[in-house]
Design a protein around this motif. Sequence first.
Motif, short mmCIF file in Angstrom:
data_model
loop_
_atom_site.label_atom_id
_atom_site.label_comp_id
_atom_site.label_asym_id
_atom_site.label_seq_id
_atom_site.Cartn_x
_atom_site.Cartn_y
_atom_site.Cartn_z
N PHE A 143 0.81 -1.22 0.00
CA PHE A 143 0.00 0.00 0.00
C PHE A 143 0.85 1.27 0.00
CE2 PHE A 143 -2.04 -3.40 2.44
CZ PHE A 143 -3.17 -3.62 1.67
N GLU A 144 2.11 1.18 0.45
CA GLU A 144 2.98 2.35 0.52
C GLU A 144 4.27 2.06 -0.24
OE1 GLU A 144 2.11 5.14 1.93
OE2 GLU A 144 0.30 4.49 2.98
N GLU A 145 4.90 3.14 -0.78
CA GLU A 145 6.15 2.97 -1.50
C GLU A 145 7.33 2.81 -0.54
OE1 GLU A 145 6.73 6.11 -4.24
OE2 GLU A 145 5.03 5.57 -5.51
N ARG A 146 7.21 3.44 0.64
CA ARG A 146 8.30 3.40 1.61
C ARG A 146 7.78 3.09 3.00
NH1 ARG A 146 11.56 9.01 0.04
NH2 ARG A 146 12.15 8.40 -2.10
N PHE A 147 8.60 2.43 3.79
CA PHE A 147 8.27 2.15 5.19
C PHE A 147 9.41 2.72 6.03
CE2 PHE A 147 7.55 -0.13 9.09
CZ PHE A 147 6.18 -0.30 9.13
N TYR A 148 9.12 3.84 6.71
CA TYR A 148 10.19 4.57 7.41
C TYR A 148 10.56 3.92 8.74
CZ TYR A 148 10.01 8.34 4.03
OH TYR A 148 10.09 9.07 2.87
N LYS A 149 11.82 4.11 9.10
CA LYS A 149 12.33 3.55 10.34
C LYS A 149 11.67 4.18 11.55
CE LYS A 149 16.75 2.58 12.68
NZ LYS A 149 18.22 2.70 12.58
N TYR A 150 11.41 5.49 11.46
CA TYR A 150 10.79 6.21 12.58
C TYR A 150 9.53 6.93 12.11
CZ TYR A 150 15.44 5.53 14.60
OH TYR A 150 16.60 4.97 15.06
N VAL A 151 8.53 6.94 12.99
CA VAL A 151 7.34 7.73 12.69
C VAL A 151 7.70 9.21 12.86
CG1 VAL A 151 5.75 5.91 13.43
CG2 VAL A 151 6.56 7.57 15.11
N PRO A 152 7.01 10.12 12.18
CA PRO A 152 7.35 11.54 12.28
C PRO A 152 7.32 12.04 13.73
CG PRO A 152 5.83 11.18 10.47
CD PRO A 152 5.91 9.88 11.22
N PHE A 153 8.26 12.92 14.04
CA PHE A 153 8.34 13.51 15.38
C PHE A 153 7.62 14.85 15.37
CE2 PHE A 153 12.24 10.99 14.83
CZ PHE A 153 12.16 10.15 15.94
N GLU A 154 6.73 15.05 16.34
CA GLU A 154 6.01 16.33 16.49
C GLU A 154 6.58 17.07 17.70
OE1 GLU A 154 3.62 17.79 14.77
OE2 GLU A 154 3.09 16.24 13.31
N ILE A 155 7.05 18.32 17.49
CA ILE A 155 7.69 19.09 18.56
C ILE A 155 6.99 20.43 18.70
CG2 ILE A 155 9.90 19.91 19.46
CD1 ILE A 155 10.77 18.12 16.71
N PRO A 156 6.36 20.69 19.85
CA PRO A 156 5.68 21.98 20.05
C PRO A 156 6.61 23.12 20.46
CG PRO A 156 5.33 20.55 21.95
CD PRO A 156 6.11 19.75 20.95
N ASP A 157 7.85 22.77 20.85
CA ASP A 157 8.80 23.78 21.35
C ASP A 157 9.46 24.49 20.17
OD1 ASP A 157 10.55 25.31 22.74
OD2 ASP A 157 11.71 23.67 23.60
N VAL A 158 8.74 25.45 19.60
CA VAL A 158 9.23 26.21 18.43
C VAL A 158 9.19 27.70 18.77
CG1 VAL A 158 8.86 26.75 16.00
CG2 VAL A 158 8.32 24.46 16.85
N GLU A 159 10.27 28.41 18.43
CA GLU A 159 10.33 29.86 18.67
C GLU A 159 10.65 30.59 17.37
OE1 GLU A 159 12.29 31.03 22.68
OE2 GLU A 159 13.33 29.21 22.00
N ASN A 184 4.18 24.03 15.70
CA ASN A 184 4.69 22.67 15.82
C ASN A 184 5.71 22.41 14.72
OD1 ASN A 184 3.28 20.96 17.96
ND2 ASN A 184 1.54 21.96 16.97
N ALA A 185 6.79 21.79 15.12
CA ALA A 185 7.77 21.34 14.12
C ALA A 185 7.54 19.85 13.88
CB ALA A 185 9.19 21.58 14.63
N GLU A 186 7.56 19.46 12.63
CA GLU A 186 7.43 18.04 12.29
C GLU A 186 8.71 17.60 11.59
OE1 GLU A 186 4.02 15.25 10.41
OE2 GLU A 186 4.91 16.66 8.98
N ILE A 187 9.37 16.63 12.20
CA ILE A 187 10.58 16.06 11.60
C ILE A 187 10.20 14.69 11.05
CG2 ILE A 187 12.90 15.18 12.07
CD1 ILE A 187 13.23 17.43 14.08
N TYR A 188 10.46 14.49 9.78
CA TYR A 188 10.01 13.27 9.12
C TYR A 188 11.10 12.78 8.15
CZ TYR A 188 9.12 16.53 5.28
OH TYR A 188 9.26 17.48 4.30
N GLY A 189 10.85 11.61 7.58
CA GLY A 189 11.81 11.05 6.63
C GLY A 189 12.85 10.19 7.32
N GLY A 190 14.08 10.24 6.83
CA GLY A 190 15.14 9.41 7.37
C GLY A 190 15.19 8.05 6.68
N GLU A 191 15.89 7.14 7.31
CA GLU A 191 16.06 5.79 6.74
C GLU A 191 14.72 5.11 6.51
OE1 GLU A 191 17.46 1.62 8.64
OE2 GLU A 191 19.02 3.19 8.69
#
Length: 267
Positions: free
Chosen positions: A160-176, A224-231
């Motif tokens: 169903f997906e082209e890629r299966f990421y090692k980590y789920v996206p990180f959501e960070i509310p600490d943004v300035e 919110n910062a979202e960090i996604y992708g990676g291996e």
Amino acid sequence: MSYFPTNLTEEEIKELIEQHKKTISKLENQRTLIISLALLTTISIFLINLIGNLLLTIFSFIICFLVLLSLIASYPGQSSTDYLEDEIEELNKLLSIRVENRLKQEEIDKKTIYDVILKVKGISYRQEAFSDLCQELISESDDIPYLGYTSKEIKEELIFEERFYKYVPFEIPDVEFIPEFDNKFDPNAVKIVVRGHHLGYVTKSKNRKVLRLTTDSNNEVIKNAEIYGGEYKDINPDSGRLRTVKDSFKIRIKLKVLKKSPENFKR
């Protein structure tokens, strides 16, 4: 325990509740019919017995006995109804949550005056800071890499997906958003700092508006910062086998600015 999907929409939940109610009604009608037939069979045996014909009584008794066995075998158990009623209760709870979330979202949408996803400009010059942040998040994460899936399970997901990421996206509310008035290239520059890490800047086309809206005391700001992708893992098109692909993390900033409600001003 109920096993219906929890991602159902309001309409789907309502439809499922109605289906369950109809099924319960059918089961109740079926029970009433079976009880009525059983009573009718018992009365028939009694009446035949009054006639006094021994052979007819025995024959009727055997037929009625078989009919009763058939009725008992087809009698729907109360557990079926109990299960459906329990599921209706769970569905009603889920429906209440859906309605509450929808109303909250509608209220937020009414007050929203700015809703944008920002790219971080200049992050390529701050890869060390970004890498340090990513390592912090990975070390603090409770998620098992690849969610603990086996190779077979990952292959199934890749249908169903082209890629299966090692980590789920990180959501960070600490943004300035920090203005940098002494920036020699742009006096309107706005730094983006995530968990104390200076990662880059708001793009020049948006920095004035972002600074104005986020510093206005009449506004409520959600950042919110979202960090996604990676291996990730995918299927090698040449061999058809599972492979691991090394890739870099990426970041985006989700910014939503809402006009404060009148009651918030009084506070």
